[in-house]
Design an enzyme around this catalytic site. Structure first.
Site, mmCIF file in Angstrom:
data_model
loop_
_atom_site.group_PDB
_atom_site.id
_atom_site.type_symbol
_atom_site.label_atom_id
_atom_site.label_comp_id
_atom_site.label_asym_id
_atom_site.label_seq_id
_atom_site.Cartn_x
_atom_site.Cartn_y
_atom_site.Cartn_z
ATOM 1 N N CYS A 107 0.374 -1.074 -0.547
ATOM 2 C CA CYS A 107 -0.238 0.431 -0.038
ATOM 3 C C CYS A 107 0.708 1.151 -0.135
ATOM 4 O O CYS A 107 0.306 1.943 0.371
ATOM 5 C CB CYS A 107 -1.235 0.367 1.088
ATOM 6 S SG CYS A 107 -0.593 -0.495 2.801
ATOM 7 N N HIS B 45 -9.424 2.402 -0.225
ATOM 8 C CA HIS B 45 -8.276 1.618 -0.435
ATOM 9 C C HIS B 45 -7.908 1.345 -1.490
ATOM 10 O O HIS B 45 -7.488 0.280 -1.589
ATOM 11 C CB HIS B 45 -8.024 1.117 0.947
ATOM 12 C CG HIS B 45 -6.001 0.970 1.334
ATOM 13 N ND1 HIS B 45 -5.518 1.441 0.551
ATOM 14 C CD2 HIS B 45 -5.633 0.421 2.578
ATOM 15 C CE1 HIS B 45 -4.330 1.422 0.776
ATOM 16 N NE2 HIS B 45 -4.219 0.470 1.690
#
Length: 386
Positions: free
Chosen positions: A87, A341
């Site tokens: 991420c 996300h």
């Protein structure tokens, strides 16, 4: 003397839910759409772009940056580089681009990331691998840390961090609610309209972030069940969803700014990475930020605004607790708890939101940061141009 690195501007797609509005878009098509949109908006010459650096975490493999730039009809001599830093991938891409320009190796780089969780391939270990569980068993994530140290799933790492930092579920639910309220307000007041590119399909126009709740409430947050059992604190309400999207920024040298008559929005000051205990991976944002602040002798209060990726509310709350930083200056448009996300694109999204926060409030300096799977952190500091 270090060469200056400018951020000309950035754009992103609307953020879609897994199997939502962007479910049929190949990730390279999403990235190519943003590349073309940046070229059009900022009047870039295609042959001036020397490299595209993209973060991507769960795609089919290969070099999606190269694939994307060819989809965008860039010249064959344009370099494409793909980064898997989970991420933190797209913020890592931005920091790498900054260092390439600072070193004089590049003059214009487009950096960011892309993710399609909707089209994530099924992955399976080789039958000779000890982790192989059978021909019908697939794994959702790679191994990040040796089992002897601990290789927790993200939710387990978040639970560990909540306990370690003594952060309550109520505090996490309250932060998550605030994230949705801020995101809803930003959308209703069109605060991000300049950086979100609508996507036209044969059937409709996709222009809104799909994940933002229209009527968020603390009661709804409190009703959600802990994911790891009755004694847990991490829920679907204070943890982010999985999503699709792409975000890129244009980075340029001083020479390129002058040669192509570009108008920078900000200076990229620098970026840093750091490592922490994989069992407490959300603390990576703290470690990378400490390292970067020390490098330039900054205090945390020297940052007018901070964007922290909200994979979990505990990540933000741990950061605020450690630095004693005022919460009204963090994620002012809401964060990933509201927007979602799209792993490989999230660093690019928070960087673009940071640019908008500084511009919207006429402030100077800000930091973007993420805690990353496997016990890593990534941070970057920017300053608005006068």
């Amino acid at each position: 003397m270090k060469k200056k690195v400018y951020i000309i501007g950035g754009l992103r797609t609307p953020i879609g839910k897994t199997n939502g509005c962007l479910k049929d878009f190949l990730p390279e098509k999403l990235a190519a759409f943003i590349i073309k949109s940046l070229i059009h908006k900022y009047k870039l010459q295609r042959d001036s772009i020397e490299e595209i650096i993209l973060g991507n975490a769960i795609g089919p493999g290969g070099n999606i940056a190269r694939l994307s730039l060819l989809e965008a009809d860039l010249p064959f001599n344009t370099v494409g580089t793909t980064i898997d830093f989970q991420c933190g991938s797209s913020l890592k891409a931005i920091n790498l681009a900054g260092n390439l320009i600072r070193s004089g190796q590049r003059n214009i780089v487009l950096a960011g990331g892309v993710e399609s969780t909707s089209l994530a391939p099924n992955k399976q270990y080789n039958p000779r691998d000890s982790r192989y569980k059978g021909k019908d068993v697939f794994f959702k994530r790679a191994q990040f840390s040796p089992c002897s140290i601990g290789d927790p799933d993200m939710i387990e790492g978040a639970e560990n961090t909540a306990k370690y930092c003594n952060i309550t579920r109520k505090a996490m639910d309250t932060w998550a609610l605030q994230s949705h309220i801020r995101a809803l307000e930003a959308r209703n007041e069109n605060k991000l309209e300049d950086i979100i590119c609508s996507i036209q399909t044969d059937e409709k126009i996709i222009k809104d972030d799909e994940n933002i709740r229209r009527n968020p409430s603390l009661k709804l947050m409190e009703r959600t069940v802990p994911i790891l059992g009755v004694h847990g604190t991490i829920t679907a309400g204070n943890a982010c969803s999985t999503n699709d999207g792409s975000a890129l920024i244009i980075m340029a040298s001083e020479e390129a700014v002058q040669k192509y008559n570009l108008h920078p929005e900000a200076l990229w000051i620098d970026g840093e990475s750091s490592g922490v205990d994989p069992n407490l991976f959300p603390l990576g944002a703290i470690a990378a930020s400490k390292k970067l602040l020390k490098l330039y002798d900054f205090n945390i209060d020297d940052m007018d605004f901070i964007e922290i990726n909200e994979a979990f509310a505990v990540k933000v709350l741990a950061f605020l607790k450690y630095f004693n930083y005022p919460e009204h200056r963090v994620n002012i448009f809401g964060g990933a708890l509201a927007y979602g996300h799209p792993y490989g694109a999230s660093g690019g999204i928070i960087m673009i939101h940071l640019l908008e926060a500084l511009k919207y409030n006429n402030k100077k300096r800000g930091m973007a940061t993420l805690g990353v799977a496997g016990g890593l952190g990534e941070s970057a500091i920017i300053e608005r141009c006068d």
